[in-house]
Design a protein around this motif. Sequence first.
Motif, PDB file in Angstrom:
ATOM      1  N   GLY A  79       0.818  -1.204   0.000  1.00 33.75           N
ATOM      2  CA  GLY A  79       0.000   0.000   0.000  1.00 33.75           C
ATOM      3  C   GLY A  79       0.849   1.250   0.000  1.00 33.75           C
ATOM      4  O   GLY A  79       1.946   1.268   0.558  1.00 33.75           O
ATOM      5  N   LYS A 104      -0.331   5.247   0.540  1.00 36.76           N
ATOM      6  CA  LYS A 104      -1.501   6.082   0.798  1.00 36.76           C
ATOM      7  C   LYS A 104      -1.109   7.537   1.006  1.00 36.76           C
ATOM      8  O   LYS A 104       0.054   7.892   1.195  1.00 36.76           O
ATOM      9  CB  LYS A 104      -2.242   5.571   2.046  1.00 36.76           C
ATOM     10  N   ASP A 105      -2.125   8.373   0.996  1.00 35.61           N
ATOM     11  CA  ASP A 105      -1.963   9.806   1.222  1.00 35.61           C
ATOM     12  C   ASP A 105      -2.200  10.109   2.699  1.00 35.61           C
ATOM     13  O   ASP A 105      -3.344  10.039   3.181  1.00 35.61           O
ATOM     14  CB  ASP A 105      -2.959  10.581   0.354  1.00 35.61           C
ATOM     15  N   SER A 122      -4.420   7.824   5.272  1.00 36.50           N
ATOM     16  CA  SER A 122      -5.833   7.784   4.888  1.00 36.50           C
ATOM     17  C   SER A 122      -6.040   6.626   3.920  1.00 36.50           C
ATOM     18  O   SER A 122      -5.081   5.946   3.522  1.00 36.50           O
ATOM     19  CB  SER A 122      -6.259   9.099   4.221  1.00 36.50           C
ATOM     20  N   THR A 123      -7.286   6.412   3.511  1.00 31.20           N
ATOM     21  CA  THR A 123      -7.581   5.371   2.529  1.00 31.20           C
ATOM     22  C   THR A 123      -7.356   5.855   1.101  1.00 31.20           C
ATOM     23  O   THR A 123      -7.437   5.068   0.161  1.00 31.20           O
ATOM     24  CB  THR A 123      -9.032   4.894   2.685  1.00 31.20           C
ATOM     25  N   THR A 124      -7.059   7.137   0.929  1.00 35.58           N
ATOM     26  CA  THR A 124      -6.810   7.694  -0.399  1.00 35.58           C
ATOM     27  C   THR A 124      -5.440   7.265  -0.912  1.00 35.58           C
ATOM     28  O   THR A 124      -4.451   7.316  -0.180  1.00 35.58           O
ATOM     29  CB  THR A 124      -6.870   9.234  -0.353  1.00 35.58           C
ATOM     30  N   GLU A 125      -5.395   6.854  -2.176  1.00 38.16           N
ATOM     31  CA  GLU A 125      -4.117   6.472  -2.761  1.00 38.16           C
ATOM     32  C   GLU A 125      -3.224   7.708  -2.891  1.00 38.16           C
ATOM     33  O   GLU A 125      -3.689   8.815  -3.178  1.00 38.16           O
ATOM     34  CB  GLU A 125      -4.323   5.847  -4.143  1.00 38.16           C
ATOM     35  N   THR A 169       0.640  14.528  -3.294  1.00 33.09           N
ATOM     36  CA  THR A 169       0.692  14.059  -1.914  1.00 33.09           C
ATOM     37  C   THR A 169       1.886  14.685  -1.198  1.00 33.09           C
ATOM     38  O   THR A 169       2.992  14.714  -1.735  1.00 33.09           O
ATOM     39  CB  THR A 169       0.795  12.525  -1.869  1.00 33.09           C
TER      40      THR A 169
END
Length: 245
Positions: A219, A221-222, A225-228, A233
């Motif tokens: 993974g 993430k940003d 968070s759950t944002t890619e 970023t």
Amino acid sequence: MTAPYEALAQVYDRWNARADYQRWARFLDECFTGSGSTTRVLDVCCGTGRMIGPLQRLGYQVAGVDGSAAMLAEAKANVAPGTRLRHARLPGAPPEDPVADAAISCFDSVNYFVGDEDLLGLFRFVAASLRAGGLYVFDTNSPYKLREFYGNNNFGDDFGEFAYVWRNRLADQRIRFLITIFTAADSGYDRHEEVHEQRLYDVEEITAAANTAGFAVVGLKDNYSTTEAHEKTLRQTWILRREST
């Protein structure tokens, strides 16, 4: 000139009082819950222990390791009594024993590993301190943030009991921070200067070092968070899994 974090340790928690450690801890908890049985967590580059306390309150057994004795001295006020806080310079220190179920490195600690082999050395230390299948979650200041936000810019603020001036110099893949700290004293203010250095790591470089050390990237993430993560970023949050050997 003082060593990095020698003077900064005295004011670090007040300086970063707005950091959302609780939200970061919830993100980590969700990661660990989804990766199997996780009890023991190792905070690599734990600093003043501000991530250890929230994870302990969530029920984890957390130990910390850091290269700054001054930061570890401050950490004692932020962690549960009896918490193991190890003073060790990374990379190159012997791995932790017993191994942990998960590991973390928060607040752009990884960017401080600026030598050509330092990142791989860090990942190898963590891999040796982590059980197979365990997660290593860490964040980095993105190249975009270091170039466009920090860059060759100057910052400063006055907190009353202390003030700082922060001057940056960007060159190629490294950025140097000259931080001047003024702390209240009986006769006015004491002045301290520290030089910090971070490295700009692109995604490919981190991925390659992680793979070489025995991790799979699961993974990116940003900012916890759950944002890619994306091209704008600022804080990249990496989730690695230690593969079986």
